[in-house]
Enzyme design. Structure first.
Site, PDB file in Angstrom:
ATOM      1  N   GLY A  95      11.757 109.078   8.955  1.00  0.00           N
ATOM      2  CA  GLY A  95      10.287 108.668   8.478  1.00  0.00           C
ATOM      3  C   GLY A  95       9.429 108.504   9.746  1.00  0.00           C
ATOM      4  N   LYS A 133      14.199 115.026   5.568  1.00  0.00           N
ATOM      5  CA  LYS A 133      15.024 116.034   4.627  1.00  0.00           C
ATOM      6  C   LYS A 133      15.709 116.607   5.134  1.00  0.00           C
ATOM      7  CE  LYS A 133      11.200 115.915   1.161  1.00  0.00           C
ATOM      8  NZ  LYS A 133      10.073 115.341   1.971  1.00  0.00           N
ATOM      9  N   ASP A 134      15.777 116.987   6.820  1.00  0.00           N
ATOM     10  CA  ASP A 134      16.073 118.131   7.405  1.00  0.00           C
ATOM     11  C   ASP A 134      17.355 117.772   8.088  1.00  0.00           C
ATOM     12  OD1 ASP A 134      14.444 120.260   6.077  1.00  0.00           O
ATOM     13  OD2 ASP A 134      13.015 119.145   7.309  1.00  0.00           O
ATOM     14  N   ASP A 167      19.208 105.893  11.701  1.00  0.00           N
ATOM     15  CA  ASP A 167      20.526 106.178  11.530  1.00  0.00           C
ATOM     16  C   ASP A 167      20.943 107.624  10.980  1.00  0.00           C
ATOM     17  OD1 ASP A 167      19.940 105.525   9.022  1.00  0.00           O
ATOM     18  OD2 ASP A 167      22.223 105.018   8.371  1.00  0.00           O
ATOM     19  N   ASP A 192      12.515  99.365   9.470  1.00  0.00           N
ATOM     20  CA  ASP A 192      13.523  98.593   8.936  1.00  0.00           C
ATOM     21  C   ASP A 192      14.060  97.403  10.011  1.00  0.00           C
ATOM     22  OD1 ASP A 192      12.737 100.039   6.773  1.00  0.00           O
ATOM     23  OD2 ASP A 192      14.302 101.510   7.070  1.00  0.00           O
ATOM     24  N   MET A 214       9.340  97.288   2.182  1.00  0.00           N
ATOM     25  CA  MET A 214      10.134  98.107   2.513  1.00  0.00           C
ATOM     26  C   MET A 214      11.382  97.642   3.380  1.00  0.00           C
ATOM     27  SD  MET A 214       8.445 101.803   3.445  1.00  0.00           S
ATOM     28  CE  MET A 214       7.839 102.919   2.135  1.00  0.00           C
ATOM     29  N   HIS A 223       4.305 102.322   1.806  1.00  0.00           N
ATOM     30  CA  HIS A 223       3.920 102.976   3.220  1.00  0.00           C
ATOM     31  C   HIS A 223       2.959 102.463   4.116  1.00  0.00           C
ATOM     32  CE1 HIS A 223       6.303 105.692   0.915  1.00  0.00           C
ATOM     33  NE2 HIS A 223       6.561 106.273   2.113  1.00  0.00           N
ATOM     34  N   ARG A 267       3.751 101.256   7.453  1.00  0.00           N
ATOM     35  CA  ARG A 267       4.474 102.224   8.382  1.00  0.00           C
ATOM     36  C   ARG A 267       3.251 102.834   8.794  1.00  0.00           C
ATOM     37  NH1 ARG A 267       8.625 105.802   5.391  1.00  0.00           N
ATOM     38  NH2 ARG A 267       7.668 107.492   6.113  1.00  0.00           N
TER      39      ARG A 267
END
Ligand code: F6P
Length: 370
Positions: free
Chosen positions: A21, A83-84, A125, A149, A191, A294, A297
């Site tokens: 993210g 996602k990838d 991570d 985070d 979050m 969000h 962020r």
């Protein structure tokens, strides 16, 4: 056997990508890497949208002028994706079924074709796990820890966290007055995934009356007792800061949705609303839930995050000169350092139960719900 990616004495070309993210400070790192690499006559090539750009060969040259005026810019000029994973690219086939493919051979080919000698990877991570796999395939890699985070092992701080704390604290400050005017309980969900750093720091900074974090599964009765006793003492409102990963004793995490195409499928969310309803019915006091989501962020990084991001970016280029690969840059006990990538992935740095901030919260009489 000759190494897959031979590194010349003076590398000429390095790659960079922003995985996971987004978070404030990514552009500050990109700028620092490009500026310090340019000093050493190293060219930088950006890969777009995290590891997706590596798979799809989607690139963006990063000459010195491309990083002008991005120090204070939120997000990432390279785009991000959580996602990838090139080793498990989840793709839908013609009949709509999701299948996993190993696209790492394509990644190695793309890196070779661009004559990339070292890859700098910014991420959390999940990103560091993938970076470690690529390193094991022979790619010289340096990781830079990012996440709002602050839950990466090996580093006391990740950039983006300080900005998120500031935005969250400012939002909570604003909620004090409206909560007071209406004599309400305000539950603020923040979050942070499975760690409580963000809720803990912002709750402490903005005077939360209860701070509920995953490290301390809470008892609802404790929170409602605290609220009731505040009202008996004439306090008009109560603010409950709850981490998205917090959960009641004997209960479980609240999941907002599952993302089947993401390596990390669970997206937490919803504990705030649930808790507000429960506290309202237990105390008889009107409650509202606010999900900061969000918002924390986005936007301009704080000076602290800009400095940390710049330190990390410059250090990554320094490590290239020192030929130290397969490591993530860290900030530990006020000093720059490194940790092997193999020790970072798949782990979460939780708030230690005896951390100074926890002791402080307890001594203030702020409820942890236990
Ligand atoms: O890891 C950063 C983070 O913002 C977490 O705090 C949150 O749980 C998650 O990402 C949200 O992910 P997404 O952007 O996919 O909704």
């Amino acid at each position: 056997m000759a190494p897959l990616f031979p590194i010349s004495r003076h590398p000429k070309r390095i790659g960079i990508l922003t995985g996971g993210g987004d978070c404030p400070g990514l552009n500050a790192v990109i700028r620092a890497v490009v500026k310090s690499a340019t000093q050493k006559k190293i060219q930088v090539l950006g890969f777009k949208d995290g590891f997706l750009g590596l798979v799809q060969n989607s690139t963006c040259p990063l000459p010195l002028e491309s990083v002008s005026n991005i120090l204070t810019l939120g997000g990432t000029i390279l785009g991000a994706s959580n996602k990838d994973d090139p080793f498990h690219m989840l793709e839908k086939n013609a009949s709509g079924k999701i299948q996993s493919h190993d696209r790492s051979p394509q990644v190695l080919k793309n890196l070779k074709n661009h004559a990339i000698e070292v890859l700098v990877v910014l991420g959390g991570d999940g990103t560091m796990t993938i970076a470690n796999h690529l390193h094991q395939k022979g790619v010289p890699i340096i990781g830079i820890p990012k996440t709002i985070d602050n839950d990466l092992v090996g580093t006391d701080l990740t950039f983006g966290h300080d900005t998120a704390v500031q935005v969250a604290a400012e939002a909570i400050d604003r909620l004090h007055t409206t909560a007071d005017s209406h004599h309400r309980i305000m539950v603020i969900e923040i979050m942070g995934r499975y760690a409580g750093w963000l809720a803990l720091r912002s709750g402490l900074a903005s005077g939360g009356d209860a701070i509920l974090i995953p490290e301390f599964p809470y008892r609802e009765s404790k929170v409602s007792q605290m609220i009731q006793s505040r009202y008996q003492q004439g306090r008009k409102s109560s603010l409950v800061v709850v981490a998205e990963g917090a959960y009641p004793q004997h209960g479980k995490h609240v999941i907002d949705h599952l993302n089947p195409l993401s390596p990390e499928k669970i997206r937490l969310g919803g504990i705030g609303r649930l808790l507000a309803k429960r506290l309202e019915s237990q105390t008889g006091i009107e409650a509202r839930a606010v999900v900061l989501g969000h918002v924390v962020r986005g936007g301009t990084p704080t000076p602290q995050d800009r400095i940390l991001a710049t330190l990390f970016g410059v250090q990554a280029v320094e490590l290239i000169s020192q030929r130290q690969f397969g490591v993530m840059v860290t900030w530990k006990n006020g000093m720059l350092g490194t940790i092997p990538l193999s020790k970072v992935g798949g782990q979460t740095r939780l708030v230690p139960k005896t951390h100074a901030l926890i002791r402080c919260v307890r001594r203030l009489g702020v409820s942890l719900g236990v």
